[in-house]
Design an enzyme around this catalytic site. Structure first.
Site, short mmCIF file in Angstrom:
data_model
loop_
_atom_site.label_atom_id
_atom_site.label_comp_id
_atom_site.label_asym_id
_atom_site.label_seq_id
_atom_site.Cartn_x
_atom_site.Cartn_y
_atom_site.Cartn_z
N GLU A 119 14.48 -3.58 -6.00
CA GLU A 119 14.35 -2.82 -7.25
C GLU A 119 13.23 -1.80 -7.15
O GLU A 119 13.35 -0.68 -7.63
CB GLU A 119 14.10 -3.77 -8.43
CG GLU A 119 14.17 -3.09 -9.81
CD GLU A 119 12.92 -2.32 -10.19
OE1 GLU A 119 13.02 -1.39 -11.01
OE2 GLU A 119 11.83 -2.62 -9.68
N ASP B 242 11.55 -8.72 -5.44
CA ASP B 242 10.66 -7.92 -4.58
C ASP B 242 9.47 -7.46 -5.42
O ASP B 242 9.55 -7.40 -6.66
CB ASP B 242 11.39 -6.73 -3.96
CG ASP B 242 11.87 -5.71 -4.98
OD1 ASP B 242 12.31 -6.13 -6.08
OD2 ASP B 242 11.80 -4.50 -4.71
ZN ZN Z 1 9.95 -4.60 -12.09
#
Ligand code: ZN
Length: 491
Positions: free
Chosen positions: A188, A121
């Site tokens: 994340e 992501d």
């Molecule tokens: Zn990162």
């Protein structure tokens, strides 16, 4: 008179002598020489793969409801078709929605597995800044052997380099002794609470305790420390925690035409001033000392004098380091007042004035300890200190830089990059390792690619990019990390 003057002179000479001898001895530690390894790769093809990955807009928005499932599904399908050897030879599972976990079974079940991880992501491009990009952020263009776009560094490059390394090893018939997991996170940038957290829970439910994990973190830093010539491979062995406190000042309120001598805002301002004037105590000890000790040995003589003679210059060194934002963040829990609120109208005295202060916890401090310290500095009958939200996390454990995992990474870095400084470091930002650390004896945070001052604006900013060569070198380093990390001799 003369005798005492002589005595003083003699002492000065002895001190000077000591200082110079210690400085002369404060030189780089001898490391066993490691031969460079050549690994032939199709650099152009790897670059094309990263460019394709960049084109899939797997964006993590601040509001998780904005997530576009199609992009994440597309990325997962793209990985399966682009890396058929990985899909064929490893067991793939999905966790927390879109996080991919691959298990490459080792030959020796008795050995604790390892985990390599990265996240696919990316943060959004701030609307209106697209035109500041030399090449559009999601076009995945390769221009003059540089791959441009969001995620080119953070962190699709690590995901691609790991997949390429695994593919290369599979094609060469490599069989790991030790099981290795690869996890590619999808959230994340939002804290990994769905992806990495689910993977960690899954591994625990399977009874897996990892020998070590390797996640994103620092890089091979080029020209980041003045006077230090070689690349600095800063392998982060810990990450800081985070705590937000509300400092609340109260006063009776009323109309602003008849104010008290000081309103709640004034009391609050005083409290913030006190916090700024009283940083959380820190110092050059533990991990911070270990890191600066290694790095300072490569500094010019003029700087080395101070680090080599902390018995004499300790306070001065700490003051100098604390004066820089980087040094200060390494030495202590930092204090940053970030948000303010008070009255809702110009002529209404505030009943409450609130400042939110964010603390990034150094491994030496606990949440409770910081709260106590802050209270001791600011609290009086008008000021209250309370936790801003339930979201706080302590700093991670400090992983062992003498362990086999650290040594495997260090050796791989030296085999690919040659003469570099390898030093344990402290990560000031957060990573998915906060979850993986719960199922790993040691957690390391390091991306084996070169980053210079020019690249820093790319992280979460504009013109994120990586060179074709740097991506290939990262692939080579991951290849060696997997080899050394999974061979039977690595305990
Ligand atoms: Zn990162």
């Amino acid at each position: 008179m003369k005798k005492s003057l002589l005595a003083v002179l003699l002492i000065l000479v002895v001190v000077l002598f000591l200082v110079l001898v210690r400085t002369a001895r404060h030189t780089p530690h001898q490391v066993a020489s490691i031969s460079r390894i050549e690994i032939a790769l199709d650099e152009g093809l790897i670059a094309t793969h990263l460019a394709e990955a960049v084109q899939i807009p797997t964006v993590s928005y601040g509001n998780p409801d904005q997530i576009e499932p199609e992009a994440f599904e597309e990325f997962i399908a793209w990985v399966a078709t682009t890396y058929p050897e990985v899909s064929r030879s490893m067991t793939g599972t999905r966790h927390g929605g879109y996080t991919m976990l691959y298990r490459w079974a080792g030959q020796n079940e008795a050995l604790a597995p390892i985990l390599l991880t990265g996240h696919y992501d990316v943060v959004p491009v701030i609307p209106g800044t697209e035109r500041l990009w030399n090449h559009p952020p999601f076009a995945g263009q390769i221009v003059d052997r540089v791959i441009w776009g969001r995620g080119a560094l953070d962190d699709k490059s690590a995901v691609i380099a790991q997949l390429e390394a695994a593919t290369g090893l599979l094609k060469a018939g490599y069989q790991p002794d030790r099981t290795v997991y690869f996890s590619f996170g999808h959230d994340e940038e939002l804290g990994g609470f769905k992806g990495a957290a689910s993977v960690a829970a899954y591994l625990r439910s399977e009874g897996v305790q990892l020998a070590w994990s390797l996640d994103e973190g620092s890089f091979l830093l080029d020209g980041m420390l003045p006077g230090v010539e070689p690349l600095l491979a800063s392998i982060n062995v810990a990450e800081k925690g985070s705590l937000s406190l509300e400092i609340v000042a109260t006063s009776p309120g009323g109309h602003s035409s008849m104010p008290p001598r000081q309103t709640a805002v004034g009391h609050l301002a005083e409290a913030i001033n006190k916090l700024d004037a009283h940083p959380i105590p820190g110092g050059l000890t533990g991990l911070s000392l270990e890191m600066f000790d290694v790095v300072s040995r490569h500094m010019p003589f003029g700087s080395r004098i101070f680090f080599a003679n902390q018995w004499l210059f300790g306070d001065l060194v700490e003051d100098q380091l604390s004066a820089t934002t980087f040094g200060n963040a390494m030495l202590r829990t930092t204090t940053a007042a970030t948000m303010l609120s008070a009255s809702i109208k110009v002529n209404v005295l505030p009943i409450e004035a609130i400042a939110t202060v964010n603390f990034r916890l150094h491994p030496r401090d606990t949440v409770e300890g910081v709260v106590e310290f802050v209270k001791s500095i600011v609290e009086n009958e008008r000021i209250e200190v309370r936790q801003a939200s339930s979201f706080s996390r302590p700093a991670s454990n400090v992983s062992n830089s003498d362990s086999a995992g650290y040594k495997a990474i260090e050796r791989a870095v030296r085999e690919i990059y040659g003469e570099v400084i390898v030093a344990p470091g402290l990560m000031v930002a957060g990573s998915d390792s906060r979850h993986y650390g719960k199922v790993a004896d040691n957690s390391f945070r390091f991306n084996p690619m070169i980053v210079g001052p020019d690249d820093l604006t790319g992280f979460h900013g504009t013109n994120e990019k990586i060179s074709v060569h740097d991506l290939a070198e990262a692939t080579r380093t991951y290849t060696q990390i997997i080899r050394h990390g999974t061979s039977d001799t690595s305990q």
